[in-house]
Design a protein around this motif. Structure first.
Motif, short mmCIF file in Angstrom:
data_model
loop_
_atom_site.label_atom_id
_atom_site.label_comp_id
_atom_site.label_asym_id
_atom_site.label_seq_id
_atom_site.Cartn_x
_atom_site.Cartn_y
_atom_site.Cartn_z
N LYS A 72 0.71 -5.31 5.42
CA LYS A 72 1.82 -5.48 6.36
C LYS A 72 3.03 -4.63 6.00
O LYS A 72 3.89 -4.39 6.84
N GLU A 73 3.13 -4.21 4.76
CA GLU A 73 4.26 -3.38 4.32
C GLU A 73 3.70 -2.16 3.60
O GLU A 73 3.01 -2.29 2.59
N ILE A 74 4.01 -0.97 4.12
CA ILE A 74 3.36 0.26 3.66
C ILE A 74 4.38 1.35 3.39
O ILE A 74 5.33 1.53 4.16
N ALA A 75 4.20 2.08 2.30
CA ALA A 75 5.00 3.27 2.01
C ALA A 75 4.18 4.50 2.37
O ALA A 75 3.00 4.58 2.01
N ILE A 76 4.78 5.45 3.09
CA ILE A 76 4.10 6.68 3.48
C ILE A 76 4.94 7.86 3.03
O ILE A 76 6.08 8.02 3.47
N VAL A 77 4.39 8.69 2.15
CA VAL A 77 5.12 9.84 1.60
C VAL A 77 4.54 11.11 2.23
O VAL A 77 3.35 11.42 2.04
N CYS A 78 5.38 11.84 2.97
CA CYS A 78 4.86 12.99 3.70
C CYS A 78 5.91 14.10 3.83
O CYS A 78 6.55 14.44 2.82
N LEU B 196 0.85 -1.19 0.00
CA LEU B 196 0.00 0.00 0.00
C LEU B 196 0.89 1.24 0.00
O LEU B 196 1.94 1.26 0.62
N VAL B 197 0.45 2.28 -0.72
CA VAL B 197 1.13 3.57 -0.71
C VAL B 197 0.16 4.60 -0.15
O VAL B 197 -0.94 4.79 -0.68
N ILE B 198 0.57 5.27 0.95
CA ILE B 198 -0.23 6.33 1.56
C ILE B 198 0.47 7.65 1.31
O ILE B 198 1.68 7.77 1.57
N VAL B 199 -0.25 8.64 0.80
CA VAL B 199 0.35 9.93 0.51
C VAL B 199 -0.41 11.04 1.23
O VAL B 199 -1.62 10.98 1.40
N SER B 200 0.33 12.05 1.65
CA SER B 200 -0.29 13.28 2.13
C SER B 200 -1.06 13.89 0.96
O SER B 200 -0.65 13.76 -0.19
N PRO B 201 -2.20 14.55 1.21
CA PRO B 201 -2.97 15.15 0.10
C PRO B 201 -2.31 16.39 -0.50
O PRO B 201 -2.83 16.93 -1.48
N MET B 202 -1.18 16.83 0.06
CA MET B 202 -0.49 17.98 -0.50
C MET B 202 0.14 17.60 -1.84
O MET B 202 0.72 16.52 -2.00
N LEU B 203 0.06 18.52 -2.80
CA LEU B 203 0.51 18.24 -4.16
C LEU B 203 1.96 17.80 -4.22
O LEU B 203 2.31 16.88 -4.96
#
Length: 373
Positions: free
Chosen positions: A327-333, A226-233
């Motif tokens: 179980k394995e997640i990428a978070i871009v913030c 899963l990839v989770i991103v902040s809603p900021m452009l």
């Protein structure tokens, strides 16, 4: 009469030329010295190296940093990944700046008592690299028989990434280069450029895009579910450049819980979800409650405090990330967000994991949730 006409034409041409020169000078000033320094350093690198710019393994990362004299510099490093560690991709100026931020921001957290808060769930973070160093704390190759670390339902692998350079970063660097102090708590645009309405949800600069593209090979070697991103452009653009090889293979979602601090700074205010969806329809925004940026508006003319941010981060990790089946997640913030998360919210011993993120840096860790009795 002919001579008079010719003289008039020559004076006109001379005046146009002077205007053109003046225009070019102004443009050079307002566009800052970043581009010219970048070109100069790339030229020097090309002049002194005959293979790094053409070898597929060569990789370049550029950093905009403020020197000890208060001037901004763009430093580009070309490295061959086969014989250089990832940490060598960042300049010494960039590394030293990150070390200074680590000291000053941790002091602020300490003075506010943010480092001593005990919450119902303890979130423990440990390194996944035997030799974790600055810019080189990424998940090493997994065991062939599967990873035992994920047998526990309360344990996940998280890959954090900071966004690349945004236009708000660039303008602030230009102010510092001109010797103008910035008061980020002021609502006066003459003292704080990031409160200007033009800074609404700023995108990446060309330099920022280059930084994020340089991380593509590294991110492709990871295996997020899963990839989770902040809603900021700037974060969405960063994820799309760095994790582009995972766009069609895993779900992508956006969440308000991993965005930068709220209130006052227009550079941290997002566009409407309707507008963002029109540009990035492949990302799921269903977890964001409001179309307009209600969260940012609620703070009015004040910034979200570090303690308030810590609570928002804690809620995001315990109520959202923990409950996800992946179980394995990428978070871009964001950098300040990540520093608060790693120092004031999580329980981490390794200093290398807790330090300030370099631009576009990726860092992996094992995250375990422990309920206190």
């Amino acid at each position: 009469r002919h001579l008079a006409v010719i003289g008039s034409v020559m004076r006109l041409l001379r005046g146009c030329y002077q205007c053109l020169v003046l225009h070019n000078i102004i443009m050079m000033k307002t566009s800052s010295a970043f581009a010219s320094k970048n070109i100069l350093q790339n030229t020097r690198a090309a002049a002194s190296t005959t293979t790094t710019t053409t070898t597929p393994a060569a990789k370049e990362i550029c950093e905009t940093q403020i020197t000890s004299t208060g001037t901004a510099e763009v430093l580009c490093t070309i490295s061959n990944e086969e014989d250089s560690p990832r940490s060598s991709l960042w300049s010494e100026v960039a590394i030293n700046a990150a070390k200074q931020f680590t000291i000053t921001q941790r002091k602020k957290l300490h003075e506010l008592g943010a480092l001593d808060v005990e919450r119902p769930v303890k979130i423990v973070g440990t390194s996944l690299s035997e030799n974790c160093g600055l810019g080189d704390c990424v998940l090493e190759e997994k065991k062939e028989d599967g990873s035992d670390m994920l047998d526990d339902a309360n344990t996940k692998i998280i890959h954090f990434q900071r966004h690349g350079q945004g236009y708000h970063n660039l303008i602030c660097d230009m102010w510092r280069e001109l010797g103008k102090p910035i008061d980020f708590d002021s609502a006066d645009p003459n003292l704080n450029p990031v409160v200007r309405p033009e800074f609404l949800d700023p995108p990446l600069t060309a330099l920022g895009m280059q930084q994020c593209s340089s991380q593509r090979d590294l991110c492709n070697s990871l295996s997020p579910d899963l990839v989770i991103v902040s809603p900021m452009l700037r974060c969405i653009q960063t994820a799309k450049l760095s994790f582009r090889d995972h766009v069609s293979t895993v779900p992508w979602v956006s969440h308000e819980g991993c965005r930068e601090e709220l209130g006052l700074l227009v550079g941290n205010k997002r566009r409407s979800i309707t507008d963002i969806k029109a540009d990035y329809s492949e990302i799921n925004f269903d977890d964001i409650e409001h179309d307009e940026d209600v969260l940012w508006d609620e703070y009015g003319d004040r910034r979200e405090t570090l303690l308030e941010k810590s609570e928002r981060i804690y809620k995001f990790l315990t109520e959202y990330v923990r409950s996800r089946p992946e179980k394995e997640i990428a978070i871009v913030c964001h950098s300040a967000y990540l520093f608060t998360l790693l120092n004031a919210v999580m329980d981490i011993e390794e200093e290398e994991l807790r330090s300030w993120f370099l631009t576009s840096e990726v860092r992996s860790l094992q995250m375990t949730f422990v309920d206190r009795e």
